[in-house]
Structure formats: structure tokens, C-alpha cells
Design an enzyme around this catalytic site. Structure first.
Site, mmCIF file in Angstrom:
data_model
loop_
_atom_site.group_PDB
_atom_site.id
_atom_site.type_symbol
_atom_site.label_atom_id
_atom_site.label_comp_id
_atom_site.label_asym_id
_atom_site.label_seq_id
_atom_site.Cartn_x
_atom_site.Cartn_y
_atom_site.Cartn_z
ATOM 1 N N GLY A 242 -20.824 -3.491 12.266
ATOM 2 C CA GLY A 242 -21.787 -3.630 11.180
ATOM 3 C C GLY A 242 -21.230 -4.434 10.025
ATOM 4 O O GLY A 242 -21.963 -5.158 9.343
ATOM 5 N N ARG A 243 -19.923 -4.326 9.807
ATOM 6 C CA ARG A 243 -19.298 -5.072 8.710
ATOM 7 C C ARG A 243 -19.374 -6.578 8.947
ATOM 8 O O ARG A 243 -19.447 -7.356 7.991
ATOM 9 C CB ARG A 243 -17.848 -4.617 8.536
ATOM 10 C CG ARG A 243 -17.772 -3.240 7.909
ATOM 11 C CD ARG A 243 -16.400 -2.633 7.953
ATOM 12 N NE ARG A 243 -16.480 -1.248 7.484
ATOM 13 C CZ ARG A 243 -15.730 -0.261 7.919
ATOM 14 N NH1 ARG A 243 -14.818 -0.473 8.839
ATOM 15 N NH2 ARG A 243 -15.880 0.964 7.432
ATOM 16 N N TYR A 362 -22.977 -1.067 0.768
ATOM 17 C CA TYR A 362 -23.353 -0.417 2.032
ATOM 18 C C TYR A 362 -22.488 -0.847 3.214
ATOM 19 O O TYR A 362 -21.788 -1.836 3.162
ATOM 20 C CB TYR A 362 -24.840 -0.527 2.328
ATOM 21 C CG TYR A 362 -25.531 -1.853 2.501
ATOM 22 C CD1 TYR A 362 -24.878 -3.064 2.597
ATOM 23 C CD2 TYR A 362 -26.931 -1.869 2.598
ATOM 24 C CE1 TYR A 362 -25.560 -4.245 2.778
ATOM 25 C CE2 TYR A 362 -27.633 -3.048 2.773
ATOM 26 C CZ TYR A 362 -26.948 -4.245 2.857
ATOM 27 O OH TYR A 362 -27.630 -5.411 3.032
ATOM 28 N N GLU A 363 -22.520 0.005 4.227
ATOM 29 C CA GLU A 363 -21.676 -0.111 5.425
ATOM 30 C C GLU A 363 -20.194 -0.199 5.051
ATOM 31 O O GLU A 363 -19.427 -0.963 5.622
ATOM 32 C CB GLU A 363 -22.137 -1.283 6.294
ATOM 33 C CG GLU A 363 -23.547 -1.021 6.820
ATOM 34 C CD GLU A 363 -23.983 -1.936 7.929
ATOM 35 O OE1 GLU A 363 -23.122 -2.352 8.736
ATOM 36 O OE2 GLU A 363 -25.195 -2.208 7.996
ATOM 37 N N GLY A 364 -19.832 0.616 4.071
ATOM 38 C CA GLY A 364 -18.455 0.692 3.609
ATOM 39 C C GLY A 364 -18.268 -0.081 2.318
ATOM 40 O O GLY A 364 -18.368 -1.308 2.311
#
Length: 380
Positions: A242-243, A362-364
Site C-alpha cells: 500500500g505504501r 494514511y497507510e503509515g
């Protein structure tokens, strides 16, 4: 080393660029104002293969590589980050998670529709008290023999209102800590599953972001992904991919703002000449171009690592950390180059500036990316 794109990659990039310019650009300001994204545009992205870019064609996907995914995400994000985050979540988190770790039955039932855009997916990890600390899951899934009963709340869920399939992370055995976490496939309409109001956000306002409530939701045993206790590892592995998606989104936001600023600087005149001829503006453009190109190299390296089967935990974290920083900084510069016009919606750069901020969260968050990177550095 070869930094050139293949002919196929160029065709894919150009197809995404054409779609973004002809389909996403018209109405993008209005969609941002109204916080909407039409189902018709989702269907068109599905028809082009954008909703299952890396999924095997036997499951209805396009069978492309991660480089292609980055190219598509960058072009969509230059115009409409609300569209690209929908693509990113469906591809990186939902389709990838199911294809990599789901059973054949789960793939046939869910992945085949998700990959074509017939269904839309959501990834449900974050909670009111479990954002960056993903091990602190309060949502529970009690094993009842042939099914689980899920209770809890999930926050900030992209595609939360429009999805058909939700991958839900929940705690089944608190005594085991993160090894007692599982991942489940929940369908819209299951009794006890309620969708809260849409969030009113700073950026990506066309994206569908909701709080989700689970009240005694019965989920069949066959809807668990992987072995018992696999849920936390599933979430972390999925988020690494996802990153790459969010890094390419950040790259596209920055590149889109830069292209608008460059064009404007060649048209706007001050002190008898186009403002690009003034060193103050020319140096801004030089810095923007350099920073964006550096971000592009990091994003492409992460995608290449994924395609080569290398571990990409660290490269994807570096790509997201840096590309999101560049997106935030260079969209601010794009607004500055536009001057007063940059503060006006019709010039687009203010929207890109607002959209950029979420890529650091988001997503870390950026801070979490630094934890991932520093651990990799120290371990060697």
C-alpha cells in the site's frame, strides 16, 4: 541499469494520462466541493483495468507489474487524488491481500469481482484508539465454532460507504497480543454492520471516508484470511504494498502541481516579462523538478523491488516518506508561484495542496515510516 520505460509501460502511462485529462479533469473542482465521486467514473476505471492492475488475469485482473501500477497512479493523482486513492486501496490492500493470502474459494467469490471493478473493496485496520499502534485492536472477533462474532468500530475507512467487500482486522485472543489478531472478509449488508456518516475532510474530499460499526456481526469461518493468528502479519505485509500506492499518489500530486506551476510561470507576466524569467521563480522550478525526480526514483525503485521479488518493506517506506514530503512542500510552492490565483479553486493547485497532506498520514504516518527505515538500517 536501464532507467527507460518499455513501450508497454509508455502505452499504459499514456492511457492513464488520457483518461485523467478527458474523464477526471472535467468536474474535478465540483466533485471536491460536493464531496462526491460518480459510480460511472468508477466503472470506467474498472473497464480500463485500473481496479485490478496487478491481479492475475485468471481472476479478472490486468496482470500488469508494479511499475505499471505506479505509472497509472501518478497520472490519476496529477488530476484527482480522490480517484487515485480509491484505485490504490482496491489494488494494494484489498486485491493484493486476497490474491496473496486468500483461499481459492475466497478468490473466486470476491477477487474476481474486485479486480474488474464490479465490486469495490475497503481495508479496515484503523480504530479510534489504534491508528499508528495497530496492535491495540479493540474490535473483537469471538470464535463461535462455525463462525465469528465481530464487535467494534473502525475509523477513517476509504471506500467505506460504497464498498461491497471489507477486509476487517480484529482481535480474537487478547492474551496472545498481536498473534491473536485475525483478518476477515465482511460483506456489506451483513446484519449488525452499520456505516456511519461520511467524514468532512481537508483533502481528497471526493473520496468516500466513513466510520464503520460492527454490532454482533456473524462472519462465517471460511471468511477468515489465513491461519488463526495471521491477521497482524497480513495487515503489515499488505500495507508494505500500500505504501507504494500512496507514494505514487504523492508523486502524482507533486508532479501535477509542478506542471501547473510551470505552465502558469510561462504565461503570467510581471515586470515586463514572463515570471519564469525571474530567478526567484526559476530557482523554485529547478528545486521542484529536482525533488520530484528524486521522489520518482525512490518510488520506481520500490516498485522494481516488488516486481523482482525482493523485500520491499524498507524501499516502500523510504518512497512514501520522501514522496509525501515532496508533495506537501512542492504543492505549497506551486501555490506561491501562482500568487493570489493559487488561493483560488479554479487554478487547481490549492486542491492539490490540501490533498497532499493526507499522504503523510494514511497507510503509515511519516513517523512510522522512519521507524520502519531505522529498524532496517540498524539491522543491516
Amino acid at each position: 541499469m536501464d532507467f527507460s520505460l518499455t513501450e508497454e509501460h509508455i502505452m499504459i502511462r499514456d492511457a492513464a494520462r488520457d483518461f485523467a485529462q478527458t474523464e477526471l479533469l472535467p468536474g474535478v473542482i465540483e466533485r471536491d466541493n460536493a464531496q462526491t465521486f460518480p459510480d460511472e467514473l468508477v466503472r470506467k476505471m474498472g473497464d480500463l483495468g485500473f481496479m485490478g492492475i496487478m491481479v492475475d488475469p485468471k481472476y479478472g485482473g490486468s496482470g500488469m507489474d508494479a511499475i505499471s501500477y505506479v505509472l497509472i497512479m501518478e497520472e490519476l493523482s496529477k488530476i484527482d487524488a480522490s480517484a487515485s486513492v480509491m484505485v490504490s486501496v482496491n489494488n494494494s490492500l484489498v486485491c493484493y491481500g486476497l490474491e496473496a493470502y486468500g483461499t481459492e474459494e475466497q478468490k473466486q467469490k470476491y477477487l474476481t469481482k474486485l479486480a474488474t471493478g464490479e465490486s469495490i473493496g475497503a481495508f479496515c485496520l484503523s480504530e479510534p484508539e489504534a491508528g499508528s499502534d495497530a496492535t491495540s485492536q479493540k474490535t473483537t472477533a469471538i470464535d463461535m465454532g462455525d463462525h465469528y462474532v465481530i464487535n467494534g468500530t473502525k475509523n477513517w475507512i476509504t471506500n467505506g460507504g460504497r464498498s461491497d467487500v471489507y477486509l476487517v482486522i480484529a482481535q480474537t485472543d487478547r492474551e496472545k497480543g498481536h498473534k491473536g489478531i485475525n483478518a476477515f472478509i465482511v460483506e456489506k449488508g451483513m446484519p449488525g454492520f452499520d456505516i456511519g456518516p461520511k467524514e468532512d475532510k481537508l483533502g481528497i474530499r471526493g473520496s468516500d471516508t466513513h466510520t464503520l460499526q460492527f454490532n454482533d456481526v456473524k462472519v462465517p469461518k471460511e471468511n477468515r484470511i489465513g491461519e488463526d493468528g495471521f491477521g497482524f502479519k497480513f495487515a503489515m505485509k499488505t500495507l508494505s504494498g500500500g505504501r507504494i500506492g500512496i507514494a505514487s499518489q504523492a508523486l502524482g500530486i507533486a508532479a501535477g502541481a509542478y506542471e501547473l506551476a510551470l505552465k502558469y510561470s510561462k504565461e503570467r507576466k510581471a515586470f515586463g516579462t514572463e515570471i519564469c524569467n525571474h530567478q526567484a521563480i526559476a530557482f523554485k522550478l529547478a528545486d521542484m523538478h529536482t525533488e520530484i525526480e528524486a521522489a520518482r526514483m525512490l518510488v520506481m525503485k520500490a516498485a522494481w523491488d516488488k516486481d523482482q521479488g525482493n523485500n520491499y518493506d524498507m524501499s516502500s517506506a523510504m518512497a512514501k516518506l520522501y514522496a509525501s514530503k515532496v508533495a506537501m512542500e512542492q504543492t505549497v510552492e506551486a501555490v506561491q508561484i501562482h500568487g493570489g490565483n493559487g488561493f483560488v479553486k479554479e487554478y487547481h493547485v490549492e486542491r492539490l495542496m490540501r490533498d497532499a497532506k493526507i499522504t503523510q498520514i494514511y497507510e503509515g504516518t511519516s513517523e512510522i515510516q522512519k521507524i520502519v527505515i531505522s529498524r532496517g538500517v540498524i539491522r543491516g
